[in-house]
Design a protein around this motif. Sequence first.
Motif, PDB file in Angstrom:
ATOM      1  N   SER A  42       0.823  -1.213   0.000  1.00  0.00           N
ATOM      2  CA  SER A  42       0.000   0.000   0.000  1.00  0.00           C
ATOM      3  C   SER A  42       0.854   1.258   0.000  1.00  0.00           C
ATOM      4  O   SER A  42       0.400   2.321  -0.464  1.00  0.00           O
ATOM      5  CB  SER A  42      -0.945   0.000   1.209  1.00  0.00           C
ATOM      6  OG  SER A  42      -1.822  -1.104   1.158  1.00  0.00           O
ATOM      7  N   TRP A  43       2.072   1.168   0.528  1.00  0.00           N
ATOM      8  CA  TRP A  43       2.990   2.314   0.458  1.00  0.00           C
ATOM      9  C   TRP A  43       3.155   2.769  -0.998  1.00  0.00           C
ATOM     10  O   TRP A  43       3.081   3.960  -1.298  1.00  0.00           O
ATOM     11  CB  TRP A  43       4.363   1.936   1.015  1.00  0.00           C
ATOM     12  CG  TRP A  43       4.482   1.936   2.500  1.00  0.00           C
ATOM     13  CD1 TRP A  43       3.485   1.885   3.418  1.00  0.00           C
ATOM     14  CD2 TRP A  43       5.705   1.981   3.242  1.00  0.00           C
ATOM     15  NE1 TRP A  43       3.998   1.882   4.693  1.00  0.00           N
ATOM     16  CE2 TRP A  43       5.366   1.944   4.621  1.00  0.00           C
ATOM     17  CE3 TRP A  43       7.047   2.029   2.900  1.00  0.00           C
ATOM     18  CZ2 TRP A  43       6.316   1.967   5.629  1.00  0.00           C
ATOM     19  CZ3 TRP A  43       8.004   2.052   3.909  1.00  0.00           C
ATOM     20  CH2 TRP A  43       7.637   2.026   5.255  1.00  0.00           C
ATOM     21  N   PHE A  44       3.411   1.806  -1.892  1.00  0.00           N
ATOM     22  CA  PHE A  44       3.674   2.137  -3.299  1.00  0.00           C
ATOM     23  C   PHE A  44       2.450   2.766  -3.950  1.00  0.00           C
ATOM     24  O   PHE A  44       2.572   3.660  -4.797  1.00  0.00           O
ATOM     25  CB  PHE A  44       4.100   0.875  -4.055  1.00  0.00           C
ATOM     26  CG  PHE A  44       5.402   0.307  -3.585  1.00  0.00           C
ATOM     27  CD1 PHE A  44       6.607   0.837  -4.028  1.00  0.00           C
ATOM     28  CD2 PHE A  44       5.435  -0.739  -2.680  1.00  0.00           C
ATOM     29  CE1 PHE A  44       7.817   0.322  -3.589  1.00  0.00           C
ATOM     30  CE2 PHE A  44       6.641  -1.252  -2.224  1.00  0.00           C
ATOM     31  CZ  PHE A  44       7.844  -0.723  -2.691  1.00  0.00           C
ATOM     32  N   MET A  45       1.261   2.320  -3.538  1.00  0.00           N
ATOM     33  CA  MET A  45       0.026   2.890  -4.067  1.00  0.00           C
ATOM     34  C   MET A  45      -0.069   4.376  -3.719  1.00  0.00           C
ATOM     35  O   MET A  45      -0.346   5.215  -4.587  1.00  0.00           O
ATOM     36  CB  MET A  45      -1.165   2.128  -3.491  1.00  0.00           C
ATOM     37  CG  MET A  45      -2.510   2.724  -3.795  1.00  0.00           C
ATOM     38  SD  MET A  45      -3.822   1.907  -2.847  1.00  0.00           S
ATOM     39  CE  MET A  45      -3.402   2.411  -1.159  1.00  0.00           C
ATOM     40  N   VAL A  46       0.193   4.709  -2.452  1.00  0.00           N
ATOM     41  CA  VAL A  46       0.079   6.112  -2.021  1.00  0.00           C
ATOM     42  C   VAL A  46       1.214   6.949  -2.589  1.00  0.00           C
ATOM     43  O   VAL A  46       1.010   8.107  -2.977  1.00  0.00           O
ATOM     44  CB  VAL A  46       0.057   6.192  -0.481  1.00  0.00           C
ATOM     45  CG1 VAL A  46      -0.067   7.640  -0.020  1.00  0.00           C
ATOM     46  CG2 VAL A  46      -1.094   5.368   0.086  1.00  0.00           C
ATOM     47  N   ILE A  47       2.419   6.382  -2.655  1.00  0.00           N
ATOM     48  CA  ILE A  47       3.545   7.110  -3.267  1.00  0.00           C
ATOM     49  C   ILE A  47       3.223   7.427  -4.727  1.00  0.00           C
ATOM     50  O   ILE A  47       3.491   8.534  -5.219  1.00  0.00           O
ATOM     51  CB  ILE A  47       4.847   6.280  -3.165  1.00  0.00           C
ATOM     52  CG1 ILE A  47       5.318   6.229  -1.708  1.00  0.00           C
ATOM     53  CG2 ILE A  47       5.936   6.876  -4.058  1.00  0.00           C
ATOM     54  CD1 ILE A  47       6.476   5.276  -1.474  1.00  0.00           C
ATOM     55  N   GLY A  48       2.622   6.462  -5.435  1.00  0.00           N
ATOM     56  CA  GLY A  48       2.242   6.699  -6.823  1.00  0.00           C
ATOM     57  C   GLY A  48       1.254   7.850  -6.952  1.00  0.00           C
ATOM     58  O   GLY A  48       1.393   8.704  -7.840  1.00  0.00           O
ATOM     59  N   GLY A 328       1.377   8.187   7.598  1.00  0.00           N
ATOM     60  CA  GLY A 328       2.160   9.383   7.302  1.00  0.00           C
ATOM     61  C   GLY A 328       2.143   9.729   5.825  1.00  0.00           C
ATOM     62  O   GLY A 328       2.051  10.907   5.443  1.00  0.00           O
ATOM     63  N   LEU A 329       2.211   8.711   4.959  1.00  0.00           N
ATOM     64  CA  LEU A 329       2.146   8.944   3.510  1.00  0.00           C
ATOM     65  C   LEU A 329       0.789   9.508   3.114  1.00  0.00           C
ATOM     66  O   LEU A 329       0.693  10.421   2.283  1.00  0.00           O
ATOM     67  CB  LEU A 329       2.403   7.633   2.760  1.00  0.00           C
ATOM     68  CG  LEU A 329       3.854   7.144   2.708  1.00  0.00           C
ATOM     69  CD1 LEU A 329       3.923   5.730   2.159  1.00  0.00           C
ATOM     70  CD2 LEU A 329       4.707   8.081   1.855  1.00  0.00           C
ATOM     71  N   MET A 330      -0.282   8.961   3.699  1.00  0.00           N
ATOM     72  CA  MET A 330      -1.623   9.444   3.376  1.00  0.00           C
ATOM     73  C   MET A 330      -1.821  10.889   3.828  1.00  0.00           C
ATOM     74  O   MET A 330      -2.486  11.677   3.153  1.00  0.00           O
ATOM     75  CB  MET A 330      -2.674   8.541   4.013  1.00  0.00           C
ATOM     76  CG  MET A 330      -2.823   7.201   3.324  1.00  0.00           C
ATOM     77  SD  MET A 330      -4.276   6.304   3.916  1.00  0.00           S
ATOM     78  CE  MET A 330      -4.432   5.056   2.620  1.00  0.00           C
ATOM     79  N   GLU A 331      -1.230  11.218   4.966  1.00  0.00           N
ATOM     80  CA  GLU A 331      -1.308  12.599   5.450  1.00  0.00           C
ATOM     81  C   GLU A 331      -0.533  13.523   4.523  1.00  0.00           C
ATOM     82  O   GLU A 331      -1.008  14.600   4.155  1.00  0.00           O
ATOM     83  CB  GLU A 331      -0.750  12.669   6.877  1.00  0.00           C
ATOM     84  CG  GLU A 331      -0.765  14.056   7.485  1.00  0.00           C
ATOM     85  CD  GLU A 331      -2.161  14.571   7.758  1.00  0.00           C
ATOM     86  OE1 GLU A 331      -2.352  15.802   7.693  1.00  0.00           O
ATOM     87  OE2 GLU A 331      -3.063  13.755   8.008  1.00  0.00           O
ATOM     88  N   ALA A 332       0.668  13.108   4.117  1.00  0.00           N
ATOM     89  CA  ALA A 332       1.495  13.932   3.237  1.00  0.00           C
ATOM     90  C   ALA A 332       0.834  14.136   1.879  1.00  0.00           C
ATOM     91  O   ALA A 332       0.946  15.205   1.270  1.00  0.00           O
ATOM     92  CB  ALA A 332       2.872  13.278   3.064  1.00  0.00           C
ATOM     93  N   ALA A 333       0.133  13.105   1.388  1.00  0.00           N
ATOM     94  CA  ALA A 333      -0.521  13.195   0.083  1.00  0.00           C
ATOM     95  C   ALA A 333      -1.849  13.940   0.142  1.00  0.00           C
ATOM     96  O   ALA A 333      -2.476  14.166  -0.896  1.00  0.00           O
ATOM     97  CB  ALA A 333      -0.736  11.792  -0.486  1.00  0.00           C
TER      98      ALA A 333
END
Length: 479
Positions: A42-48, A328-333
């Motif tokens: 799921s990290w890669f999904m949000v990074i994308g 954290g990734l979801m917050e940043a995005a």
Amino acid sequence: MKKEARLPTVYEVIGVLILFIVIMFGFINLLELPIQLALFTSWFMVIGLGLWIGLRYKKLQDGLLQGISNGLEAVLILITVGALIGTWIAGGIVPSIIYYGLSVISPNIFLFATLIICALTSLATGTSFGTAGTAGIAMIGIGQSFGIPLPLVAGAVISGAYVGDKLSPLSDTTVMTASLTKVDIIEHIKSMLYVSGPAFGIASLLFIFVGFFYVGNSVDLTRAEEAMGALQGQFNISWYMLVPPLIVIALLAMKQPSIPTITFGAFLGVIWGFAFQGIPFLDAIQTSYQGYSIDSGIEFMDTLLNSGGMVSMLEVILLILLALGLGGLMEAAGILHVICQTLLKWADNAGKTTLTTLIAAFFGNFFGGAAYVSVITGSKITEENYDRLNIDKRVLSRNTEAGGTITTPMVPWSDGGVFMAVTLGVSTMAYLPFLWFHFLVIIITLLYGFTGKFIWYTKGKEYTENYEDSTVNTTKFEA
């Protein structure tokens, strides 16, 4: 030309959330892969998505690291609790608590007694983790010896543990929520009593009813007698084995920090193992890392007591780190921001505003993986609506805890869900139906919101007048 960063659209966010659910369900239920891999994927999904909307890698990495940083305390507590469980079993502390519990607690009132004992412990200490790691594991042992279904016992333990986590002035989430909402902590606790009081009363009646009409007819006391005999044969059972938990509870009640207090408790377990159980000192120390091993000849006792140690928490720690990083990734995005802003536009009365706070706080647990994240999302993202509707901030603080603190052990990959499952030896989905206090808190909170009961309003219109100026820009943000 450099692409200007923007917030994701509602449709992009919906797509990401659907894909996240598909990944979690597919990995765990269809492919039978570890939940850790599902979270990592799921990290890669949000990074994308972040790269698609113009964010830099550095911004995404900073968000990931910040998310992990928000939950590091829970990770360190897990390490110390693992050490404590290992040394307390080796030191005869947990076996003594189980032995005395089997001696004095009637099976009919065991579930109710578990709820009360864990509630009092958490109120005195302010920590649900500390309560589950001390009184909780003892209650699991007693319940297992009585032959009571462990998910039911775990439900009573966790329900009691979160009474204090929600109402104790020593609780970090209680203090944090009061601080974030700018409400005096005593007023915050008084406000929560309107919800938690009835919820605790009804939950108590449910556990009493189940104890008398279900458990009382199915308990096998010969199993308890076998357990008591096995414990006496393997350990030195005595009253002074109860000294370390009393010291730990007293230190926590004196508002000493959890991590050094639990670490000290683990050290006391080493001393007790060496001094009273005849374990070589180095072997006693080793139990803090590798846990305790025993062969009593009784399968369910061996399952309970062959546990503990820092090593037992390593997979759990990885899971929490991955979940925190995803949050954290979801917050940043900007995913959480878009979700909550969408909900805010819909909330035009006290009932809808209450529901949005519960959802926003729950999303902090579901996507952020930590209680700390949930009280931030619940309070800061929805507070504008309380100002606009002139609803007192005590209602906001109460609703934030109902949606955040209370739902933490309900999410299998949140810090609370993982901790309770590993510490008590019962999966989140197994104990979830028995979190009666938690469900009642949510139901009563919604009932108050939509009926207007115990919803207090401020005087004047100053908040409404300034609402336009306080609205967050939802089209652009820093890359």
